[in-house]
Design an enzyme around this catalytic site. Structure first.
Site, PDB file in Angstrom:
ATOM      1  N   SER A 138     -21.175  10.147 -74.724  1.00  0.00           N
ATOM      2  CA  SER A 138     -21.074   9.343 -73.511  1.00  0.00           C
ATOM      3  C   SER A 138     -19.828   9.741 -72.713  1.00  0.00           C
ATOM      4  O   SER A 138     -19.689  10.889 -72.318  1.00  0.00           O
ATOM      5  CB  SER A 138     -21.070   7.847 -73.881  1.00  0.00           C
ATOM      6  OG  SER A 138     -21.256   7.036 -72.749  1.00  0.00           O
ATOM      7  N   GLU A 164     -28.182  13.480 -70.629  1.00  0.00           N
ATOM      8  CA  GLU A 164     -28.749  12.143 -70.830  1.00  0.00           C
ATOM      9  C   GLU A 164     -27.880  11.177 -70.050  1.00  0.00           C
ATOM     10  O   GLU A 164     -26.800  11.536 -69.579  1.00  0.00           O
ATOM     11  CB  GLU A 164     -28.790  11.791 -72.323  1.00  0.00           C
ATOM     12  CG  GLU A 164     -27.441  11.867 -73.044  1.00  0.00           C
ATOM     13  CD  GLU A 164     -26.615  10.595 -72.999  1.00  0.00           C
ATOM     14  OE1 GLU A 164     -27.202   9.515 -72.724  1.00  0.00           O
ATOM     15  OE2 GLU A 164     -25.401  10.654 -73.228  1.00  0.00           O
ATOM     16  N   HIS A 218     -28.130   7.492 -75.665  1.00  0.00           N
ATOM     17  CA  HIS A 218     -27.830   6.079 -75.814  1.00  0.00           C
ATOM     18  C   HIS A 218     -28.980   5.249 -76.385  1.00  0.00           C
ATOM     19  O   HIS A 218     -28.964   4.024 -76.273  1.00  0.00           O
ATOM     20  CB  HIS A 218     -27.404   5.490 -74.463  1.00  0.00           C
ATOM     21  CG  HIS A 218     -26.063   5.964 -73.987  1.00  0.00           C
ATOM     22  ND1 HIS A 218     -25.873   7.218 -73.455  1.00  0.00           N
ATOM     23  CD2 HIS A 218     -24.857   5.345 -73.965  1.00  0.00           C
ATOM     24  CE1 HIS A 218     -24.598   7.349 -73.106  1.00  0.00           C
ATOM     25  NE2 HIS A 218     -23.963   6.232 -73.405  1.00  0.00           N
TER      26      HIS A 218
END
Length: 328
Positions: free
Chosen positions: A130, A228, A298
């Site tokens: 992330s 992503e 995620h």
């Protein structure tokens, strides 16, 4: 605050990234919080217990438990903890506490010359995903290390068997491996057929875009790029992909792997595009081998990816595999 090195456009330090030692029970992981803080103490404790069950000892950075608004303490303290853990001889690998927001501010506070003094020294696995995307870019560009886009301490609190197994495969084994589909939803789509190989790069889409124009923007030339994201509507994904196209980044790729986009469905009513249509409009015309919907990001299940190693994408057969391990 550091003076940023202006090395935009240079090739990576090496086309073959340097690898750290395979993680084994009895080793020590340094825990840093370069982004946000975990609000629930039980989440941190549960994550630590899972890592301890794998046989690791954990040492927290001096400021890893601090909080400053939406950040895990002051910028300089977060940066200092990261550097210290990378430098310490008694630390075998470095894992992030959580993502969130703050890694870009950690970069601003980082002593880059101190980072560069680690060149030629011992390589350690660095793990996170992330927001940590930007720190992967820093370590790879400045040190040429293989780093790992994978679960953090907070992720381990509720890690599924898939996530645990993928972590062990990537960091506790020295064999090449294939990324397996989501066990709950094994559908994987070929967006553009074809087979290709390249150095693996990527991360969270919004952070890849945020790195554009910085000394650490990701080099996609002849690489397999994965991306992503989370909590972004289709029009926001659309805008970020358009920016990468305008910057010439997507056109340079050898292949593209699109991971999960958790909670990225349209939030409002009215006219909109779905994610699949966005990818059809902006990715498919490139004609680059592209695969969609592997558990990279995620979602409930998270594969661990060694960044910087050689990978092979066979979009026709819907297979994505690492040609070499990320550790040695």
């Amino acid at each position: 605050m550091t003076t940023l090195p202006m090395n935009l456009g240079e090739a990576p330090l090496s086309q073959t990234s340097r690898k750290g030692a395979v993680l084994q029970p009895g080793m020590t992981l340094g825990v840093v919080a370069p982004c946000g803080q975990v609000l629930e103490r039980s989440t941190t404790r549960r994550g630590c217990l899972r890592l301890e069950e794998l046989g690791f000892s954990l040492v927290f950075g001096d400021h890893a438990h601090e909080t400053y608004g939406y950040l895990a303490g002051q910028d300089a303290d977060r940066a200092a903890d990261l550097l210290t853990m990378l430098e310490r001889d008694d630390i075998d690998g470095v894992i992030c506490l959580r993502g969130g927001y703050g890694a870009l501010r950690t970069l601003l506070a980082l002593d880059v010359e101190r980072v560069r003094r680690l060149r030629g020294g011992r390589v350690k696995p660095f793990i996170g995903f992330s927001d940590v995307t930007v720190l992967h870019a820093l370590v790879q560009r400045e040190l040429g290390w293989t780093t790992f886009y994978g679960p953090m301490v907070s992720s381990f609190a509720r890690a599924t068997p898939y996530t645990l197994g993928a972590f062990k495969t990537a960091l506790m084994s020295v064999e090449p491996f294939t990324i397996q589909p989501d066990p709950d939803d094994p559908y994987v789509e070929t967006l553009v057929p074809g087979r290709t190989q390249g150095r693996l790069v990527g991360g969270c889409l919004s952070l890849l875009v945020a790195l554009l124009g910085t000394p650490w923007e990701v080099d996609t030339r002849d690489a397999i790029l994965f991306f992503e994201d989370v909590d972004a509507e289709p029009y926001q994904i659309d805008r970020m992909l358009a920016q990468l196209l305008l910057a010439g980044k997507l056109q340079q790729c050898a292949g593209i792997v699109i991971g999960e986009h958790a909670n990225c469905e349209p939030k409002g009513s009215g006219h909109t595009l779905g994610l699949a249509q966005v990818f059809d409009d902006l990715i498919r015309p490139l004609g680059i081998p592209t695969l969609y919907h592997l558990p990279l990001g995620h979602g409930d299940h998270l594969a661990t990816l060694p960044l910087g190693v050689r990978a092979e994408l066979d979009a026709t057969r819907r297979q994505f595999r690492l040609l070499e391990p990320g550790v040695q």
